[in-house]
Design a protein around this motif. Structure first.
Motif, mmCIF file in Angstrom:
data_model
loop_
_atom_site.group_PDB
_atom_site.id
_atom_site.type_symbol
_atom_site.label_atom_id
_atom_site.label_comp_id
_atom_site.label_asym_id
_atom_site.label_seq_id
_atom_site.Cartn_x
_atom_site.Cartn_y
_atom_site.Cartn_z
ATOM 1 N N LEU A 463 -30.894 29.929 -11.986
ATOM 2 C CA LEU A 463 -32.331 29.894 -11.701
ATOM 3 C C LEU A 463 -33.016 28.758 -12.455
ATOM 4 N N ILE A 464 -32.589 28.526 -13.694
ATOM 5 C CA ILE A 464 -33.167 27.428 -14.481
ATOM 6 C C ILE A 464 -32.884 26.088 -13.806
ATOM 7 N N ALA A 465 -31.639 25.914 -13.334
ATOM 8 C CA ALA A 465 -31.287 24.670 -12.644
ATOM 9 C C ALA A 465 -32.123 24.488 -11.385
ATOM 10 N N LEU A 466 -32.281 25.565 -10.608
ATOM 11 C CA LEU A 466 -33.061 25.476 -9.373
ATOM 12 C C LEU A 466 -34.536 25.198 -9.677
ATOM 13 N N LYS A 467 -35.047 25.762 -10.784
ATOM 14 C CA LYS A 467 -36.434 25.514 -11.171
ATOM 15 C C LYS A 467 -36.622 24.049 -11.563
ATOM 16 N N LEU A 468 -35.684 23.492 -12.311
ATOM 17 C CA LEU A 468 -35.763 22.079 -12.681
ATOM 18 C C LEU A 468 -35.690 21.181 -11.450
ATOM 19 N N LYS A 469 -34.855 21.573 -10.498
ATOM 20 C CA LYS A 469 -34.761 20.816 -9.237
ATOM 21 C C LYS A 469 -36.119 20.782 -8.542
ATOM 22 N N GLU A 470 -36.791 21.934 -8.549
ATOM 23 C CA GLU A 470 -38.116 22.016 -7.931
ATOM 24 C C GLU A 470 -39.142 21.180 -8.699
ATOM 25 N N VAL A 471 -39.128 21.293 -10.019
ATOM 26 C CA VAL A 471 -40.105 20.578 -10.848
ATOM 27 C C VAL A 471 -39.974 19.068 -10.685
ATOM 28 N N PHE A 472 -38.740 18.600 -10.628
ATOM 29 C CA PHE A 472 -38.515 17.159 -10.522
ATOM 30 C C PHE A 472 -38.417 16.681 -9.074
ATOM 31 N N ALA A 473 -38.714 17.609 -8.129
ATOM 32 C CA ALA A 473 -38.766 17.273 -6.697
ATOM 33 C C ALA A 473 -37.496 16.571 -6.228
ATOM 34 N N LEU A 474 -36.360 17.165 -6.568
ATOM 35 C CA LEU A 474 -35.070 16.607 -6.170
ATOM 36 C C LEU A 474 -34.554 17.306 -4.921
ATOM 37 N N ASP A 475 -33.770 16.606 -4.134
ATOM 38 C CA ASP A 475 -33.213 17.183 -2.909
ATOM 39 C C ASP A 475 -31.922 17.958 -3.167
ATOM 40 N N ASP A 476 -31.252 17.626 -4.234
ATOM 41 C CA ASP A 476 -29.916 18.168 -4.490
ATOM 42 C C ASP A 476 -29.813 18.586 -5.947
ATOM 43 N N VAL A 477 -29.333 19.800 -6.185
ATOM 44 C CA VAL A 477 -29.196 20.296 -7.554
ATOM 45 C C VAL A 477 -28.266 19.412 -8.383
ATOM 46 N N ASN A 478 -27.369 18.696 -7.715
ATOM 47 C CA ASN A 478 -26.435 17.832 -8.430
ATOM 48 C C ASN A 478 -27.068 16.531 -8.922
ATOM 49 N N GLU A 479 -28.334 16.288 -8.542
ATOM 50 C CA GLU A 479 -29.051 15.122 -9.053
ATOM 51 C C GLU A 479 -29.660 15.386 -10.429
ATOM 52 N N LEU A 480 -29.649 16.657 -10.862
ATOM 53 C CA LEU A 480 -30.222 17.007 -12.160
ATOM 54 C C LEU A 480 -29.366 16.462 -13.299
ATOM 55 N N PRO A 481 -29.976 16.230 -14.460
ATOM 56 C CA PRO A 481 -29.200 15.793 -15.626
ATOM 57 C C PRO A 481 -28.477 16.979 -16.272
ATOM 58 N N ILE A 482 -27.588 17.608 -15.494
ATOM 59 C CA ILE A 482 -26.850 18.775 -15.968
ATOM 60 C C ILE A 482 -25.355 18.549 -15.745
ATOM 61 N N ALA A 483 -24.565 18.767 -16.782
ATOM 62 C CA ALA A 483 -23.105 18.740 -16.679
ATOM 63 C C ALA A 483 -22.593 20.153 -16.888
#
Length: 547
Positions: A463-483
């Protein structure tokens, strides 16, 4: 009935012998007799599930008690849960009895598999178990996919069980679990169809973790940032381990005012993060570390220990009389606490024993900071987003999962220590014990280790990853700075992995080894389609994951 002469093959956990399979004795401690009865319990549960699935197809409703039976049967066979072959035989006999009753309600038996019709006495259980074990599926890839799905269902069942005891259930999840168990008996299913079924299992895994999250938070409140004591008090104590929060609640209620303190161990640590448990003044703190250190730590504790779920190790003689089991757990020679018809449990025997025992021997001092499930992190969202935008936080590293005995798992401690100061660890499960006590500092008031809770709280990390995706207006969860650098051990980690794959997460590093139950071809599919990889050295992996 004694399952003498039983044969064994088991490779469902990460520590399986030689990363191939346990054939003489389980690394976990289970003997061939227990392994055989677990195999047979899975087989008869598949048979029962074929019957319930047909009943649903005929428009009949399956009672919750039957769903709970299937759930508990799966849970009992999880690694480090139940070592009592007689208890498992009783489950097989009960399942066969209920299956016969349900068979009589079917309008048609035309397409039922052999497992749905098999019925025999305990004298023949060993022979049947040898015929229906893991290796009875000859094709390596089909076997691999069937076991991947089975282990995912076991993990899902564990989470279902915890939700069920709090009065929460989801008939659609139960129907999926049972229909999938039935499909695993179908020899006509292709590798592609089973691969799709594995990914669908991940979808229902997300739903199962969401149900448990709802059950826990509506019952006990949303976890909040909390400091948990690691030292001991002067009163005698009871140590509770495992995952079942309802068992903890009943124990706290029954020990209140008795002069007996309650300490958590292992995966029960995150119970301290829930607001409702903070009202108990005798809820003392956390004692010890991850499950695999329990032989030394349970000896030192000196008082009674309650194992509520898996993560039990066959005990040493010096504390066996102080070890109590309940729920899915079972150990020969240890007292098992059964639930009454209304779900309540009587822990008076533990309380009376505790009063005769000394206070726990202190292992360490200090505190652990945790409680960073989704709502707490959302409350910090502005700080987190600002830190990411300013560059103060360069990357998040998900290091959730399980701990274990292998020396190679020291890698996770060294990896955490070597992470740059501008990275934050997101964790859940007992893998955290490899680094949560390292005092890695904070970034602008945000701790560098954010513990969401138990293994099932990996849902919060999603849920945290999906929330960050929403906040940063990204199309793909894999674009987040998360490893993702995840340690696994048993079947609950399997359902978490399948859930992440369903959510589209790619490039997950899984260690310390890839599962032995993944055939080369199945592993190749996961690598090519999802970027699944294993670990290497700290230096190489830091370069690959952090850059």
């Amino acid at each position: 009935m004694e399952a003498k002469g039983a044969k064994m093959f088991c490779y469902q956990c990460q520590e399986t012998a030689g990363c191939k399979g346990c054939t003489q004795m389980g690394v976990c401690g289970k003997n061939p007799e227990v392994a055989a009865m677990q195999d047979l319990l899975i087989y008869v549960t598949k048979g029962l599930s074929a019957v319930t699935s047909c009943l649903r197809a005929e428009g009949e409703r399956v009672e919750s008690s039957i769903n709970y039976l299937v759930t508990l049967n799966l849970f009992i066979t999880i690694t480090n849960a139940n070592f009592d072959s007689q208890a498992i035989v009783s489950r097989i006999e009960e399942t066969l009895k209920i299956k016969e009753t349900l068979l009589a309600q079917l309008q048609s038996r035309g397409n039922l598999p052999a497992a749905a019709l098999w019925q025999d006495t305990a004298d023949h259980f060993v022979c049947k178990a040898a015929q229906v074990g893991i290796l009875s599926t000859e094709n390596e890839d089909i076997r691999s996919l069937r076991e991947l799905i089975t282990y995912g269902l076991k993990g899902l069942a564990a989470y279902q069980k915890h939700a069920n005891v709090l009065g929460y259930e989801n008939e659609e999840i139960d129907a999926f679990v049972q229909s999938t168990l039935a499909k695993l008996l179908d020899d006509s299913l292709t590798g592609d169809e089973l691969t799709a079924l594995a990914l669908e299992t991940g979808k229902w895994g997300v739903d199962g973790m969401a149900l448990l999250d709802k059950a826990n938070t509506e019952t006990y409140g949303n976890p909040e940032m909390t400091k948990v004591d690691l030292g001991v008090r002067k009163n005698p104590g009871i140590l509770i381990s495992g995952h079942d929060l309802k068992d903890l609640e009943m124990l706290l209620e029954q020990t209140e005012g008795t002069g007996v303190d309650v300490y958590t161990h292992g995966e029960m640590l995150p119970a301290h993060y829930y607001p409702k448990f903070k009202k108990y003044a005798h809820f003392a703190g956390n004692y010890g570390n991850a499950w695999w250190k329990q032989k030394e730590e349970f000896t030192a504790f000196g008082g009674p220990i309650l194992m509520t779920t898996n993560c039990v190790v066959p005990p040493k003689a010096d504390y066996q009389a102080r070890l109590f089991t309940t729920g899915a757990t079972g150990v020969p020679g240890c007292v098992h606490i059964e639930a009454e018809a209304d779900g309540t449990k009587d822990f008076s025997s533990l309380i009376e024993l505790a009063k005769k025992c000394p206070a726990p021997q202190e292992l360490e001092q200090g505190q652990i900071v945790g409680g960073f499930a989704h709502e707490q992190v959302f409350a910090l969202a502005d700080k987190v987003v600002a830190a990411v935008k300013s560059g103060a936080i360069r990357k998040f590293v998900v290091m959730a999962g399980c701990d274990g005995r292998m020396k190679s798992r020291d890698y996770y401690t060294e990896f955490a220590k070597a992470l740059p100061q501008d990275t934050v660890i997101l964790t859940a499960g007992c893998a955290k014990y490899k680094y949560i006590k390292l005092n890695l500092g904070d970034i602008a008031g945000i701790p560098r280790v954010l513990d969401a809770g138990q293994c099932n709280d990996s849902y919060s990390l999603a849920l945290i990853a999906l929330k960050l995706k929403e906040v940063f207006a990204l199309d793909d969860v894999n674009e987040l700075p998360i490893a993702y650098n995840i340690a696994w051990y048993e079947q609950k980690a399997v359902i978490v992995l399948l859930a992440l794959l369903h959510l589209g997460v790619k490039n997950i590093h899984l260690g310390p080894t890839l599962p032995a139950f993944l055939s080369p071809n199945v592993a190749k599919v996961l690598v090519e389609n999802f970027g699944i990889g294993t670990i290497s050295t700290v230096e190489a992996d830091l370069k690959k994951m952090i850059g």
